[in-house]
Design a protein around this motif. Structure first.
Motif, mmCIF file in Angstrom:
data_model
loop_
_atom_site.group_PDB
_atom_site.id
_atom_site.type_symbol
_atom_site.label_atom_id
_atom_site.label_comp_id
_atom_site.label_asym_id
_atom_site.label_seq_id
_atom_site.Cartn_x
_atom_site.Cartn_y
_atom_site.Cartn_z
ATOM 1 N N ASN A 175 7.783 -14.307 -11.129
ATOM 2 C CA ASN A 175 7.297 -15.684 -10.975
ATOM 3 C C ASN A 175 6.098 -15.758 -10.037
ATOM 4 N N LEU A 176 6.150 -14.997 -8.938
ATOM 5 C CA LEU A 176 5.060 -15.034 -7.961
ATOM 6 C C LEU A 176 3.794 -14.391 -8.520
ATOM 7 N N ILE A 177 3.953 -13.266 -9.217
ATOM 8 C CA ILE A 177 2.789 -12.603 -9.818
ATOM 9 C C ILE A 177 2.129 -13.509 -10.845
ATOM 10 N N GLU A 178 2.947 -14.197 -11.632
ATOM 11 C CA GLU A 178 2.400 -15.127 -12.618
ATOM 12 C C GLU A 178 1.679 -16.282 -11.947
ATOM 13 N N GLY A 179 2.050 -16.557 -10.691
ATOM 14 C CA GLY A 179 1.379 -17.609 -9.924
ATOM 15 C C GLY A 179 0.147 -17.115 -9.179
ATOM 16 N N GLY A 180 -0.269 -15.864 -9.431
ATOM 17 C CA GLY A 180 -1.490 -15.348 -8.822
ATOM 18 C C GLY A 180 -1.293 -14.716 -7.464
ATOM 19 N N ILE A 181 -0.086 -14.253 -7.155
ATOM 20 C CA ILE A 181 0.196 -13.664 -5.844
ATOM 21 C C ILE A 181 0.509 -12.186 -6.021
ATOM 22 N N GLU A 182 -0.135 -11.347 -5.220
ATOM 23 C CA GLU A 182 0.082 -9.908 -5.294
ATOM 24 C C GLU A 182 1.341 -9.545 -4.517
ATOM 25 N N VAL A 183 2.276 -8.880 -5.179
ATOM 26 C CA VAL A 183 3.565 -8.523 -4.578
ATOM 27 C C VAL A 183 3.708 -7.005 -4.523
ATOM 28 N N VAL A 184 4.065 -6.489 -3.351
ATOM 29 C CA VAL A 184 4.303 -5.056 -3.196
ATOM 30 C C VAL A 184 5.656 -4.721 -3.813
ATOM 31 N N GLY A 185 5.677 -3.743 -4.707
ATOM 32 C CA GLY A 185 6.901 -3.394 -5.409
ATOM 33 C C GLY A 185 7.926 -2.703 -4.530
ATOM 34 N N ARG A 186 9.195 -2.889 -4.853
ATOM 35 C CA ARG A 186 10.297 -2.289 -4.094
ATOM 36 C C ARG A 186 10.188 -0.767 -4.030
ATOM 37 N N GLU A 187 9.797 -0.132 -5.124
ATOM 38 C CA GLU A 187 9.730 1.326 -5.155
ATOM 39 C C GLU A 187 8.698 1.876 -4.180
ATOM 40 N N GLU A 188 7.652 1.114 -3.895
ATOM 41 C CA GLU A 188 6.636 1.549 -2.936
ATOM 42 C C GLU A 188 7.189 1.568 -1.517
ATOM 43 N N LEU A 189 8.232 0.780 -1.259
ATOM 44 C CA LEU A 189 8.750 0.615 0.096
ATOM 45 C C LEU A 189 9.956 1.498 0.383
ATOM 46 N N ARG A 190 10.596 1.990 -0.652
ATOM 47 C CA ARG A 190 11.874 2.688 -0.514
ATOM 48 C C ARG A 190 11.827 3.844 0.486
ATOM 49 N N GLU A 191 10.750 4.640 0.447
ATOM 50 C CA GLU A 191 10.666 5.838 1.268
ATOM 51 C C GLU A 191 10.099 5.569 2.671
ATOM 52 N N MET A 192 9.517 4.406 2.894
ATOM 53 C CA MET A 192 8.869 4.165 4.181
ATOM 54 C C MET A 192 9.618 3.186 5.089
ATOM 55 N N ILE A 193 10.614 2.477 4.554
ATOM 56 C CA ILE A 193 11.319 1.471 5.348
ATOM 57 C C ILE A 193 12.821 1.740 5.289
ATOM 58 N N SER A 194 13.459 1.778 6.439
ATOM 59 C CA SER A 194 14.890 2.064 6.482
ATOM 60 C C SER A 194 15.705 0.855 6.036
ATOM 61 N N GLU A 195 16.895 1.136 5.523
ATOM 62 C CA GLU A 195 17.798 0.056 5.117
ATOM 63 C C GLU A 195 18.161 -0.828 6.310
ATOM 64 N N LYS A 196 18.336 -0.214 7.473
ATOM 65 C CA LYS A 196 18.676 -0.962 8.682
ATOM 66 C C LYS A 196 17.607 -1.984 9.019
ATOM 67 N N THR A 197 16.343 -1.583 8.900
ATOM 68 C CA THR A 197 15.237 -2.495 9.193
ATOM 69 C C THR A 197 15.250 -3.682 8.236
ATOM 70 N N VAL A 198 15.479 -3.415 6.948
ATOM 71 C CA VAL A 198 15.491 -4.493 5.955
ATOM 72 C C VAL A 198 16.635 -5.463 6.221
ATOM 73 N N LEU A 199 17.833 -4.926 6.460
ATOM 74 C CA LEU A 199 18.994 -5.788 6.680
ATOM 75 C C LEU A 199 18.846 -6.612 7.958
ATOM 76 N N ASN A 200 18.240 -6.031 8.992
ATOM 77 C CA ASN A 200 17.983 -6.798 10.220
ATOM 78 C C ASN A 200 17.008 -7.934 9.954
ATOM 79 N N ALA A 201 15.995 -7.661 9.151
ATOM 80 C CA ALA A 201 15.032 -8.709 8.801
ATOM 81 C C ALA A 201 15.700 -9.821 8.016
ATOM 82 N N ILE A 202 16.579 -9.453 7.083
ATOM 83 C CA ILE A 202 17.290 -10.449 6.284
ATOM 84 C C ILE A 202 18.185 -11.321 7.164
ATOM 85 N N LYS A 203 18.733 -10.723 8.234
ATOM 86 C CA LYS A 203 19.575 -11.484 9.162
ATOM 87 C C LYS A 203 18.773 -12.418 10.055
#
Length: 322
Positions: A175-203
């Motif tokens: 939906n965001l890409i169709e609205g003209g917004i560039e989104v970084v794909g999940r696969e690009e982030l998998r190896e560089m960001i820890s699960e702990k960091t993501v879950l802390n951000a979500i909290k």
């Protein structure tokens, strides 16, 4: 094994490409021109020449370590110790020049002491940090990261956040890409960001969200949760009622501040539970994108977000649902 549960929407989303003219700004602290490093090395077999060389090498390493801590900040520096060792082991490679402020051979205690003033190749240091995924170098404006922790009643629980591509995240990305917004794909982030960091951000940890943005090279980070539930089932008509809820927070990487927050939900009736779930997430994602996409553009244009409208109240969820 990654579950591509909504592949058609994902494929359609990434096939739709919008080109941006991006202005680059540095989010991390820039290196100062001069740093200092001190070291004391024990002399062996009265060989002060070798001891002096070792002291110089250690002082250069200590100076680079101080520079990295200043650039990254204490929290990020401590969290990245394992990765930073790769750079610190080769500290002399990043030294442009140095000279002695102090140098002293202690004949009684048999030590060689040096204090150096040094200058580093800042571009080489930044490139090295980006290479190990500690920072992504320049942060590009008009680029968004989207990560959602989803719990689906039609899918068995998985061990890791990265082991599934959520329906809600996939559809909202499209939906965001169709609205003209560039989104970084999940696969690009998998190896560089820890699960702990993501879950802390979500909290709600803004520092963790900022860390995601820096590593991804994006100036906006969207994190949130999504949950689907079977709300009712008419056995006579074989109709199932499914509700999907999505809650997201939008964070500015550079300012480490909340730009917007929103909750959307949708309820769908269908004979097939999975189809009802897909349609419910699709509907909620579309409504969510319609709300948050304009907030991005207002932020990029003005740098600040207007007060967030209060989201409609979703039907209450039990703790087991979340």
């Amino acid at each position: 094994m990654i579950l591509l549960r909504y592949f058609p929407a994902l494929l359609a989303g990434f096939c739709f490409f919008i080109s941006f003219y991006n202005t680059e700004v540095f989010a991390q602290q820039k290196m100062r021109d001069v740093y200092e490093g001190f070291a004391t090395v024990q002399v062996k077999d009265d060989n002060y020449v070798i001891a002096r060389k070792k002291a110089v090498k250690q002082a250069l390493k200590n100076g680079l370590e101080a520079a990295l801590e200043e650039m990254l900040g204490g929290e990020e520096f401590e969290a990245s110790q394992r990765d930073l060792r790769k750079i610190l082991r080769r500290s002399s490679h990043y030294v442009r020049s140095y000279h002695f402020l102090e140098a002293y051979d202690d004949l009684i205690n048999k030590t060689s002491d040096v204090k150096l003033e040094m200058r580093f190749f800042s571009s080489a240091v930044n490139q090295a940090l980006a290479g190990i995924g500690v920072i992504a170098g320049p942060v590009s404006e008009n680029k968004v990261v989207l990560l959602v922790n989803e719990k689906s009643f039609t899918t068995a629980p998985v061990a890791s956040f990265w082991d599934i591509v959520p329906i809600s995240e996939t559809q909202l990305t499209s939906n965001l890409i169709e609205g003209g917004i560039e989104v970084v794909g999940r696969e690009e982030l998998r190896e560089m960001i820890s699960e702990k960091t993501v879950l802390n951000a979500i909290k709600g940890n803004l520092g963790s969200a900022r860390k995601i943005g820096l590593k991804a090279g994006a100036d906006i980070v969207i994190v949130g949760t999504a949950v689907s539930n079977l709300r009712g089932e008419n056995s006579k008509e074989e109709i199932k009622t499914v509700q999907a809820n999505i809650n997201v927070k939008v964070v500015s990487t550079l300012e480490s501040s909340l730009i917007a927050a929103k909750t959307e939900f949708s309820t769908i009736k269908h004979e097939n539970a999975l189809q009802a779930e897909l349609e419910a997430f699709d509907s909620a994602s579309e409504k969510l994108a319609d709300f948050i996409a304009p907030s991005f553009h207002r932020y990029w244009e003005k740098g600040v977000e207007a007060p967030v409208k209060k989201a409609p109240e979703a039907p209450p969820l039990s703790m087991s649902d979340m």
